[in-house]
Design an enzyme around this catalytic site. Structure first.
Site, short mmCIF file in Angstrom:
data_model
loop_
_atom_site.label_atom_id
_atom_site.label_comp_id
_atom_site.label_asym_id
_atom_site.label_seq_id
_atom_site.Cartn_x
_atom_site.Cartn_y
_atom_site.Cartn_z
N CYS A 69 0.85 -1.20 0.00
CA CYS A 69 0.00 0.00 0.00
C CYS A 69 0.88 1.25 0.00
O CYS A 69 1.52 1.56 1.00
CB CYS A 69 -0.92 -0.06 1.22
SG CYS A 69 -1.60 1.52 1.77
N CYS A 72 0.23 3.87 2.65
CA CYS A 72 0.66 3.40 3.98
C CYS A 72 2.15 3.63 4.17
O CYS A 72 2.60 4.09 5.21
CB CYS A 72 0.40 1.89 4.13
SG CYS A 72 -1.32 1.40 3.99
#
Ligand code: ZN
Length: 145
Positions: A69, A72
């Protein structure tokens, strides 16, 4: 009776009872002698996550994330900066929900990053999407107010 908190050691996960007036004084674990606060998020697995939210008497801010991600990964330094401001009042933890899919399913994590604030075994607040350090600190403060 003096006020104290159960703090879970990030290194060995044993419970430490720390008097509130020692919280800011760099407390170390009674068992493994590692610092109880390191100025960075604690990376936990499923077991560590459950232990932390169930047994820590501190509020716990959790970042649900995964290595694939992008947002993230780019939020990681922001979370680290927020951690230095939130400790020792708040424990900051990260859990990789790709490696620990049971947690992602149980807590119904629908998109990542998701930040959630737990206290006393209960989830108090949750927010999806990457945030800057200031917003992370504000999110935790508002959840606890
Ligand atoms: Zn320890």
């Amino acid at each position: 009776m003096s006020e104290s908190l159960h703090i879970i050691c990030p290194a060995c996960q044993s419970k430490n009872r720390v008097p509130l007036d020692r919280l800011e004084a760099g407390p170390v674990c009674g068992r493994c002698k590692q610092p109880l606060f390191r100025g960075k998020p604690v990376e936990v697995d499923s077991t560590g996550f459950r232990r932390l939210i169930e047994h820590s008497e501190q509020p716990v801010l959790v970042d649900f994330w995964a290595p694939w991600c992008g947002p993230c990964v780019s939020m990681a330094p922001q979370l680290a900066a927020a951690t230095t401001r939130l400790e020792p009042q708040v424990r900051v933890a990260k859990i990789d929900i790709q490696a620990h899919q049971d947690i992602g399913a149980e807590f119904r994590i629908q998109s990542i990053p998701t930040l959630a604030l737990f206290h006393g075994g209960r989830e108090l607040a949750r927010q999806q999407g990457a945030m800057g350090a200031n917003d992370i600190v504000r999110f935790a403060a508002e959840a606890l107010s």
